[in-house]
Scaffold this active site. Structure first.
Site, mmCIF file in Angstrom:
data_model
loop_
_atom_site.group_PDB
_atom_site.id
_atom_site.type_symbol
_atom_site.label_atom_id
_atom_site.label_comp_id
_atom_site.label_asym_id
_atom_site.label_seq_id
_atom_site.Cartn_x
_atom_site.Cartn_y
_atom_site.Cartn_z
ATOM 1 N N LYS A 237 -0.615 -4.140 -3.445
ATOM 2 C CA LYS A 237 -1.909 -3.573 -3.056
ATOM 3 C C LYS A 237 -2.022 -2.184 -3.660
ATOM 4 O O LYS A 237 -1.346 -1.249 -3.235
ATOM 5 C CB LYS A 237 -2.053 -3.503 -1.534
ATOM 6 C CG LYS A 237 -3.375 -2.886 -1.063
ATOM 7 C CD LYS A 237 -3.432 -2.806 0.452
ATOM 8 C CE LYS A 237 -4.751 -2.197 0.930
ATOM 9 N NZ LYS A 237 -4.918 -0.783 0.567
ATOM 10 N N ASP B 122 9.506 5.337 -10.640
ATOM 11 C CA ASP B 122 8.989 5.840 -11.916
ATOM 12 C C ASP B 122 9.532 7.214 -12.269
ATOM 13 O O ASP B 122 9.469 7.629 -13.430
ATOM 14 C CB ASP B 122 7.461 5.898 -11.877
ATOM 15 C CG ASP B 122 6.828 4.524 -12.043
ATOM 16 O OD1 ASP B 122 7.548 3.514 -11.885
ATOM 17 O OD2 ASP B 122 5.613 4.446 -12.318
ATOM 18 N N SER C 232 0.816 -1.208 0.000
ATOM 19 C CA SER C 232 0.000 0.000 0.000
ATOM 20 C C SER C 232 0.858 1.270 0.000
ATOM 21 O O SER C 232 1.524 1.560 -0.989
ATOM 22 C CB SER C 232 -0.935 -0.050 1.211
ATOM 23 O OG SER C 232 -1.881 0.987 1.182
#
Length: 543
Positions: free
Chosen positions: A324, A310, A299
């Site tokens: 998740k 990224d 999470s």
């Protein structure tokens, strides 16, 4: 007979109001017999509960039936929509809030008595003069020892309103007379930053156990302190961190990303997209960062790792994370209970969803994914990770990343099987080491007076005699020959870390427990421009 003129506005007003009510109910696909009914699905559940409440032949606790019904409904949604009963909500809320009002002690119920492990530094109990090893036997004139007192009962007795006082009666070893303390309750933090210290002269380390309301402030204090000690690089340990508040993850990611960089975006049922961007306030945008994750990092942990990966910031080290990618909102049910309902999905800056499939809903297989990874060899060999080409994404600098089930690290570190032994996990899970250490420490605390944390780390040695005593303690507790012959070194480290925790706190315990941690060693090597594999090759050549 015509109505009097003065009543006409009133009648018109009532007619309009009635029209609004009927219009609100109206659904043009409904037949006329449903015009004045409530929602039939809700009606069905309400009637069933009422029938059982008033007509069923035996007395039934309908509250428990409702709980089962709510859980049954949520079981048909996704694995992360959950029900929180009234009895658990206060504890869960306090845990995620990050603080509570109390007296500021860590304690064991030792031989049915509340026994202080150590008072919180600077907390109410330390200020009042309470020490490690003290037995609290009375609070406000009520005895709080014995088998009838559960931990929850004790906690409720010791907690209260901020600024209120509690009169404690304490038994201290070596003093015949009972001691009296009047402790003023205060806000007590529940730490989410387990440890922060320097690994090398320029590499700091911070371990976060969850993302609670107070986590960013704790993290920021720790980061500032490390930077003051010369940290220009940071190892952020998110291993075994199950997540927490989305906004806190965004704040922490913001510390590392330049202004305007996308942190993540969410998409709800209607397709509405909300973007979250980094701001100018980040204090570690120029520093090197290493994010440590494993199969239990979930999470909010994955949000931080995904945002940095990224944006080509830092290095992700470890093993594939939990997977998740769903966002929950807590909603009250009106009776003191609540649900955490999945309301949207989140995506990393490249557009990845890292939620692993849950085609079978809230199934047992979903929660046993760890064992699937273990049996497939994924936790030992990076080539065992299955990549889906359809879920391939590319970062601005051309690095290939994948969605579909967790964050795949840039640098893989295999599972340390020596610390995953079932016997060691069992011993640790039941708290045997902490209880044993407390008993040994309680025999004579004066041995450790004057020892500094650094002296303890460098010089204190766990003898083989202590290991034998621990073996005898286990045999007594388990009434069986539970043995750890092949894991003496690991047990020694666990005992020393537990002792450090009780004497000095979590930072010192973490330093001991992290000795020879392969993932931390890998991060240290990476921060020095090489990998542990390169280091091992150089060592072999030198020999």
């Amino acid at each position: 007979m015509k109505p009097k003129t003065k009543y006409i506005p009133l009648l018109l007003g009532l007619a309009v109001a009635l029209g609004i009510v009927i219009g609100g109910k109206l659904n043009f696909t409904d037949t006329s017999d449903r015009l004045f009914t409530t929602n039939s699905k809700k009606d069905k559940l309400n009637r069933l509960i009422d029938y059982i409440d008033y007509e069923y032949v035996d007395d039934v606790n309908t509250d428990s039936i409702v709980d089962v019904t709510v859980n049954g409904i949520l079981d048909n949604l996704d694995p992360h929509s959950t029900y929180i009963p009234k009895s658990d909500l206060e504890r869960v809320t306090n845990n995620m809030k990050g603080d509570f009002v109390g007296i500021g002690v860590n304690f064991y119920t030792y031989n049915d008595t509340v026994t202080v492990i150590r008072p919180l530094a600077g907390g109410p109990s330390e200020k009042a003069g309470i020490k490690g090893g003290d037995r609290i036997i009375m609070a406000d004139g009520d005895s709080i020892f014995g088998k009838d007192w559960s931990n929850d009962d004790i906690i409720h007795k010791l907690q209260g309103e901020k600024g209120s006082r509690v009169a404690l009666t304490v038994k201290r070893k070596g003093i015949a007379k009972l001691l009296k303390f009047n402790v003023k309750r205060d806000v007590i933090p529940i730490k989410s930053v387990d440890a922060s210290y320097m690994l090398t002269k320029d590499l700091g380390y911070i371990k976060i156990n969850r993302f609670a309301e107070s986590t960013y402030k704790e993290f920021k204090r720790a980061l500032n302190a490390l930077q003051a000690q010369g940290a220009t690089k940071l190892a952020l340990d998110l291993r075994d961190n199950p997540g927490g508040f989305l906004a806190i993850a965004e704040q922490i990611a913001d510390e590392f990303l330049e202004n305007g960089k996308l942190i993540l975006f969410t998409k709800n049922k209607s397709g509405k997209v909300e973007n979250s961007y980094a701001t100018k306030r980040g204090d570690f945008e120029e520093g090197e960062v290493y994010i440590m994750i494993n199969e239990s990092s979930a999470s909010a942990s994955e949000i931080v790792a995904g945002a940095l990966q990224d944006n080509d910031k830092g290095t992700i080290v470890g093993r594939r994370s939990y997977g998740k990618g769903l966002v929950q909102r807590e909603m009250a049910l009106g009776d003191g209970s609540a649900i955490r309902l999945t309301v949207s999905r989140y995506y990393t800056p490249t557009g990845r969803s890292i939620q692993r499939p849950y085609d079978k809903g809230n199934s047992e297989a979903y929660y046993k994914d760890y064992f699937k990874r273990l049996s497939s060899g994924e936790l030992d060999h990076p080539e065992s990770v299955i990549y889906a080409d359809s879920l391939k994404y590319t970062t601005p600098k051309g690095k290939v990343v994948y969605g579909g089930g967790g964050i795949i690290p840039d640098v893989f570190v295999p599972l340390n099987t020596s610390m995953q032994n079932e016997t060691l996990n069992y011993i640790n899970r039941l708290g045997y080491i902490g209880n044993f250490v407390f008993g040994e420490l309680d025999k004579d605390r004066s041995i450790y007076e004057g020892i500094t944390p650094e002296e303890f780390i460098q010089s204190f040695y766990i003898s083989d005699d202590i290991i034998l005593k621990f073996q005898e303690y286990l045999n007594f507790k388990e009434d069986t020959n539970l043995t750890f012959v092949a894991y003496h070194d690991q047990i020694k480290r666990m005992i020393k870390a537990a002792l450090a925790e009780q004497l000095f706190g979590s930072d010192v315990a973490a330093k001991i427990f992290n000795e020879d941690d392969e993932m931390i060693e890998e991060v240290i090597m990476l921060s020095q421009g090489k990998t542990l594999f390169d280091y091992e090759k150089e060592t072999v050549k030198a020999e």
